[in-house]
Design a protein around this motif. Sequence first.
Motif, mmCIF file in Angstrom:
data_model
loop_
_atom_site.group_PDB
_atom_site.id
_atom_site.type_symbol
_atom_site.label_atom_id
_atom_site.label_comp_id
_atom_site.label_asym_id
_atom_site.label_seq_id
_atom_site.Cartn_x
_atom_site.Cartn_y
_atom_site.Cartn_z
ATOM 1 N N ASN A 70 0.793 -1.225 0.000
ATOM 2 C CA ASN A 70 0.000 0.000 0.000
ATOM 3 C C ASN A 70 0.831 1.284 0.000
ATOM 4 O O ASN A 70 0.327 2.348 0.326
ATOM 5 C CB ASN A 70 -0.896 -0.003 1.255
ATOM 6 N N SER A 71 2.113 1.178 -0.328
ATOM 7 C CA SER A 71 2.933 2.391 -0.241
ATOM 8 C C SER A 71 3.846 2.634 -1.440
ATOM 9 O O SER A 71 4.303 3.762 -1.616
ATOM 10 C CB SER A 71 3.760 2.382 1.037
ATOM 11 N N GLY A 72 4.103 1.593 -2.225
ATOM 12 C CA GLY A 72 5.059 1.811 -3.317
ATOM 13 C C GLY A 72 4.555 1.329 -4.651
ATOM 14 O O GLY A 72 3.407 0.890 -4.799
ATOM 15 N N ILE A 73 5.446 1.430 -5.647
ATOM 16 C CA ILE A 73 5.204 0.806 -6.952
ATOM 17 C C ILE A 73 6.358 -0.162 -7.170
ATOM 18 O O ILE A 73 7.526 0.221 -7.085
ATOM 19 C CB ILE A 73 5.185 1.861 -8.077
ATOM 20 N N TYR A 74 6.034 -1.420 -7.408
ATOM 21 C CA TYR A 74 7.036 -2.437 -7.704
ATOM 22 C C TYR A 74 6.634 -3.007 -9.061
ATOM 23 O O TYR A 74 5.591 -3.664 -9.167
ATOM 24 C CB TYR A 74 7.082 -3.511 -6.602
ATOM 25 N N MET A 75 7.414 -2.683 -10.071
ATOM 26 C CA MET A 75 6.967 -2.958 -11.448
ATOM 27 C C MET A 75 8.123 -3.515 -12.270
ATOM 28 O O MET A 75 9.253 -3.031 -12.166
ATOM 29 C CB MET A 75 6.483 -1.630 -12.049
ATOM 30 N N SER A 76 7.834 -4.523 -13.079
ATOM 31 C CA SER A 76 8.844 -5.065 -13.995
ATOM 32 C C SER A 76 8.273 -5.118 -15.402
ATOM 33 O O SER A 76 7.107 -5.462 -15.594
ATOM 34 C CB SER A 76 9.265 -6.470 -13.561
ATOM 35 N N VAL A 77 9.127 -4.788 -16.370
ATOM 36 C CA VAL A 77 8.694 -4.712 -17.770
ATOM 37 C C VAL A 77 9.612 -5.595 -18.604
ATOM 38 O O VAL A 77 10.845 -5.512 -18.480
ATOM 39 C CB VAL A 77 8.798 -3.251 -18.280
ATOM 40 N N LEU A 78 9.014 -6.418 -19.463
ATOM 41 C CA LEU A 78 9.827 -7.294 -20.320
ATOM 42 C C LEU A 78 10.142 -6.595 -21.642
ATOM 43 O O LEU A 78 9.243 -6.147 -22.358
ATOM 44 C CB LEU A 78 9.075 -8.612 -20.589
ATOM 45 N N LEU A 79 11.439 -6.520 -21.928
ATOM 46 C CA LEU A 79 11.910 -5.846 -23.141
ATOM 47 C C LEU A 79 12.743 -6.821 -23.969
ATOM 48 O O LEU A 79 13.346 -7.742 -23.408
ATOM 49 C CB LEU A 79 12.787 -4.647 -22.763
ATOM 50 N N LYS A 80 12.757 -6.593 -25.268
ATOM 51 C CA LYS A 80 13.628 -7.423 -26.117
ATOM 52 C C LYS A 80 14.405 -6.490 -27.033
ATOM 53 O O LYS A 80 14.179 -6.451 -28.248
ATOM 54 C CB LYS A 80 12.795 -8.451 -26.894
ATOM 55 N N PRO A 81 15.307 -5.716 -26.471
ATOM 56 C CA PRO A 81 16.010 -4.725 -27.282
ATOM 57 C C PRO A 81 17.142 -5.361 -28.072
ATOM 58 O O PRO A 81 17.706 -6.361 -27.644
ATOM 59 C CB PRO A 81 16.581 -3.777 -26.219
ATOM 60 N N GLU A 82 17.451 -4.774 -29.205
ATOM 61 C CA GLU A 82 18.577 -5.247 -30.028
ATOM 62 C C GLU A 82 19.855 -4.658 -29.451
ATOM 63 O O GLU A 82 20.398 -3.678 -29.964
ATOM 64 C CB GLU A 82 18.391 -4.716 -31.459
ATOM 65 N N LEU A 83 20.335 -5.243 -28.368
ATOM 66 C CA LEU A 83 21.491 -4.643 -27.689
ATOM 67 C C LEU A 83 22.480 -5.713 -27.286
ATOM 68 O O LEU A 83 22.071 -6.808 -26.873
ATOM 69 C CB LEU A 83 21.049 -3.980 -26.383
ATOM 70 N N GLY A 148 13.290 -3.724 -13.829
ATOM 71 C CA GLY A 148 12.545 -3.651 -12.568
ATOM 72 C C GLY A 148 12.661 -2.270 -11.935
ATOM 73 O O GLY A 148 13.757 -1.703 -11.868
ATOM 74 N N ILE A 149 11.529 -1.766 -11.494
ATOM 75 C CA ILE A 149 11.476 -0.413 -10.931
ATOM 76 C C ILE A 149 10.791 -0.466 -9.571
ATOM 77 O O ILE A 149 9.684 -1.001 -9.451
ATOM 78 C CB ILE A 149 10.652 0.514 -11.867
ATOM 79 N N GLY A 150 11.441 0.068 -8.562
ATOM 80 C CA GLY A 150 10.813 0.142 -7.236
ATOM 81 C C GLY A 150 10.795 1.587 -6.761
ATOM 82 O O GLY A 150 11.847 2.219 -6.661
ATOM 83 N N ILE A 151 9.600 2.119 -6.504
ATOM 84 C CA ILE A 151 9.479 3.529 -6.096
ATOM 85 C C ILE A 151 8.781 3.615 -4.737
ATOM 86 O O ILE A 151 7.718 3.019 -4.536
ATOM 87 C CB ILE A 151 8.644 4.351 -7.111
ATOM 88 N N ASN A 152 9.356 4.377 -3.824
ATOM 89 C CA ASN A 152 8.694 4.647 -2.543
ATOM 90 C C ASN A 152 7.728 5.808 -2.763
ATOM 91 O O ASN A 152 8.164 6.954 -2.858
ATOM 92 C CB ASN A 152 9.707 5.073 -1.467
ATOM 93 N N VAL A 153 6.451 5.496 -2.878
ATOM 94 C CA VAL A 153 5.487 6.579 -3.157
ATOM 95 C C VAL A 153 5.015 7.216 -1.847
ATOM 96 O O VAL A 153 5.048 8.438 -1.692
ATOM 97 C CB VAL A 153 4.295 6.053 -3.986
ATOM 98 N N TYR A 154 4.563 6.392 -0.909
ATOM 99 C CA TYR A 154 4.102 6.909 0.391
ATOM 100 C C TYR A 154 4.988 6.358 1.507
ATOM 101 O O TYR A 154 5.604 5.292 1.344
ATOM 102 C CB TYR A 154 2.660 6.467 0.661
ATOM 103 N N ILE A 155 5.012 7.044 2.641
ATOM 104 C CA ILE A 155 5.734 6.513 3.798
ATOM 105 C C ILE A 155 5.005 5.244 4.236
ATOM 106 O O ILE A 155 3.787 5.273 4.442
ATOM 107 C CB ILE A 155 5.741 7.539 4.952
#
Length: 261
Positions: A70-83, A148-155
């Motif tokens: 109830n306080s953050g965003i924990y998000m992962s995105v699948l990418l297939k970049p030509e890298l 993967g992205i983790g953001i502290n949105v609320y205390i």
Amino acid sequence: MSDVLCKDEIINHLSSPEKFKISVFSDIDSTNSHLKTLAKHGAEIGTVIIADSQSNGHGRYERKFHSPKNSGIYMSVLLKPELTADKSVLITAAAAVAICDAIFSLTSKKTQIKWVNDILLNGKKLCGILTEGSLNTQSHKLDWAVLGIGINVYIPKEDFNQEIKDIAISLLNNRKENFRNLLCAEILNNLSTHIENLKDKTFLEKYKEYSCLKNKKINIIKDGLSEPATVLEIDDDCRLVVKRPNGEKEILVSGEISIKV
Ligand code: BTN
């Protein structure tokens, strides 16, 4: 004020909803671990896993990423970049710019990027990014990458734990209607532009502007030891160019640094 993570709300605010396949969990071990398993089984590019809490959220160097509910965003995105793998830092850099821009457009708050994968607010850690990938040993390119992205949105309700209390910060003091859904969507919107242009590095100038390391004296942390250096620049491959006390120049591709105060 209600701010419950909701797939439909996120989709409603995407500019190109067809580019993403979103699943939202109330609890998960780790969105990155879950998505890596899906990627190994052939999940599509643009698969996104978002969770309200993680029991085993992790960051670089196997560190725990505190992920209370109830306080953050924990998000992962699948990418297939030509890298090639050595350029995978560009994914982290593109994401960092996407996040800073999204935060500014929704809150007018100015965040900074601490090379390579941390986002700071008022000098404290607001967000961590962890890019993990699978390397094709023949082409030396990435078969896929999980961002993967983790953001502290609320205390958090129980506050930040003692270990991170002095170094972590949250974005908002008060809950805001629908805010986390809007922020997820805005990040994904920005991200899809940058990822499409990954090779053109259109985000790099902004990455440099957002950097908090310009001319800073830092410590490079290696094997538990701190080695002093001065930052010269972030180069066009998003590497950190530093000068050692003996005047020698060194180029860091990845690693951990701390800023001297
Ligand atoms: C770091 O600070 O070193 C990076 C932290 C990355 C945390 C995010 S939260 C969503 C995704 N799932 C994880 O287990 N880690 C990343």
